[in-house]
Design a protein around this motif. Structure first.
Motif, mmCIF file in Angstrom:
data_model
loop_
_atom_site.group_PDB
_atom_site.id
_atom_site.type_symbol
_atom_site.label_atom_id
_atom_site.label_comp_id
_atom_site.label_asym_id
_atom_site.label_seq_id
_atom_site.Cartn_x
_atom_site.Cartn_y
_atom_site.Cartn_z
ATOM 1 N N TYR A 124 55.422 69.250 91.600
ATOM 2 C CA TYR A 124 55.487 70.725 91.519
ATOM 3 C C TYR A 124 54.147 71.298 91.040
ATOM 4 O O TYR A 124 53.650 72.296 91.553
ATOM 5 C CB TYR A 124 56.525 71.172 90.486
ATOM 6 N N LYS A 158 59.052 81.291 94.433
ATOM 7 C CA LYS A 158 58.217 81.671 93.289
ATOM 8 C C LYS A 158 56.895 80.878 93.336
ATOM 9 O O LYS A 158 56.777 79.916 94.106
ATOM 10 C CB LYS A 158 58.979 81.386 91.980
ATOM 11 N N SER A 213 67.218 71.924 93.686
ATOM 12 C CA SER A 213 67.086 70.918 94.753
ATOM 13 C C SER A 213 67.821 69.631 94.422
ATOM 14 O O SER A 213 68.596 69.118 95.229
ATOM 15 C CB SER A 213 65.615 70.579 94.994
ATOM 16 N N TYR A 250 55.483 77.765 95.824
ATOM 17 C CA TYR A 250 55.045 76.440 95.363
ATOM 18 C C TYR A 250 53.680 76.092 95.966
ATOM 19 O O TYR A 250 53.423 74.960 96.375
ATOM 20 C CB TYR A 250 56.079 75.360 95.723
#
Ligand SMILES: *Cc1c(COP(=O)(O)O)cnc(C)c1O
Length: 382
Positions: free
Chosen positions: A367, A45, A216, A49
């Motif tokens: 992120y 998505k 993760s 990243y």
């Protein structure tokens, strides 16, 4: 449904180098934490990243069992690249989506998350006149507090899905809210709620349903959460959800972002630099102009704080980062020339210009630093 803009601008000078070997090795190392039968779902998505969704899917398409995306629009893009790997859509399918989207999902064999009874009714109404079957994954709320369905209602939803000719229960999952934290007490509590739900509804050890929960952090730290599939995003790209001492798995950042010096400028001592005069030179300064700014995803709060790597040294950003330009101080670095490349995001976890260091400066997580990188940055696959 047309969702692509083929004429989108690309900036060849802003270069995000994507190292396929690092990506493939990270996946391999993460898989080695799991049982051989556990499926690996690559989360791509947010333009993978920030790494480039098309590029990443191309590298991984023969090495993973699933791709996961946030929306149907991304799923369509992934399906253009590979027809062989199933695609899971995280956004819960819902009645705000036009009927043709439901049909597209079924036609493409997309796996769709679902977390409401109304959505199930909506889907069956749309698909009833067709012979199509839609794969659904029920998102069970266990404490994430976002878009799952309460366990009690989840049981009803599962029954509804099973009883309808046009829907198939393909998966049951949950999502952890604090698996990245040091203390796993809350994650274990979520896991317990999830396993209780699975047992109560006879969902364990079923070949026809994929049970999954691990992101993760849970993939790395909580083997009991693996079930039939792990969903890894950030770790695949080479980062622990947060910097980790003695991690049980080696990860290498996949991307290095670079841009050239486009001008060198001598600035006398005591001169203001860039918007707002937030930096005044203390000495005669050699400044290098980098054609990148907050419009490219390089945060404005990096003004007077971040560093870039050039000629194996670290040069501070001086003055405000503007929309598409900024200056670094290269006074102490010999032999800088126009055209020379500066590293903006380093592919090294400990680098002063790595994604962790930048995230610290911006008071956010790696992120956000990665996903903010603009789509017009040229992704170069090695
Ligand atoms: C984004 C996301 C993931 C991946 O999370 P990482 O921390 O990047 O591994 C997994 N599952 C769901 C439901 C997500 O939304």
């Amino acid at each position: 449904m047309k969702v692509f803009r083929p004429q989108q601008l690309i900036r060849p000078d802003l270069q995000a180098h994507i190292y396929s070997n690092a990506l493939l090795e990270n996946v391999c190392n993460l898989k080695s934490l799991c049982k051989p039968k556990t499926k690996f779902c690559a989360v791509v998505k947010a333009n993978a990243y920030g790494h480039g969704i098309a590029e990443v899917v191309n590298i991984l398409k023969n090495n993973v069992d699933f791709f996961a995306v946030a929306s149907i629009y991304e799923a369509i893009l992934v399906a253009e690249i590979t027809k062989n790997v199933p695609i899971l859509i995280f956004e819960p399918l819902n009645a705000s989506q036009p009927p043709d989207q439901v049909v597209i999902c079924a036609k493409n064999n997309f796996h769709c998350a679902i977390s409401s009874l109304e959505a199930a009714d909506y889907i069956s109404k749309i698909l009833a006149p067709t012979s199509r079957i839609l794969n659904l994954h029920v998102n069970v709320e266990t404490g994430m507090g976002r878009c799952g369905i309460e366990p009690k209602l989840a049981a009803d939803l599962i029954t509804k899905i099973k009883n309808n000719e046009n829907t198939k229960l393909a998966g049951v999952f949950t999502h952890f809210s604090t698996a990245d934290e040091h203390n796993l007490e809350y994650t274990n509590r979520q896991l317990k709620i999830f396993t209780d739900f699975l047992e109560k509804n006879d969902l364990t050890n079923r070949d026809d349903i994929i049970i999954h929960s691990a992101n993760s952090a849970a993939t790395i730290k909580l083997p009991d959460s693996h079930f039939d599939m792990v969903r890894c995003g950030i770790s695949m790209y080479g980062y622990y959800s947060r910097p980790m001492k003695n991690p049980p798995v080696t990860l290498t950042p996949v991307m290095k972002l670079q841009a050239p010096v486009v001008q060198l400028k001598q600035i006398p001592a005591n001169s203001p630099v860039s918007y707002g005069k937030t930096y005044i030179t203390k000495r005669q300064t050699t400044a290098a102009l980098i054609p990148l700014g907050y419009a490219d995803g390089y945060w404005r709060c990096f003004s007077n704080s971040a560093k870039m790597k050039i000629a194996d040294r670290f040069a501070p950003v001086i003055g405000r980062v503007s929309m598409d330009q900024l200056l670094i101080d290269v006074t102490d670095i010999p032999k800088i020339e126009v055209g020379q490349m500066a590293t903006i995001i380093d592919n090294d976890l400990n680098s002063p210009c790595g994604a962790y260091a930048l995230a610290d400066l911006a008071d956010t997580i790696c992120y956000e630093i990665l996903t903010c990188l603009h789509a017009h940055v040229n992704r170069i696959v090695h």
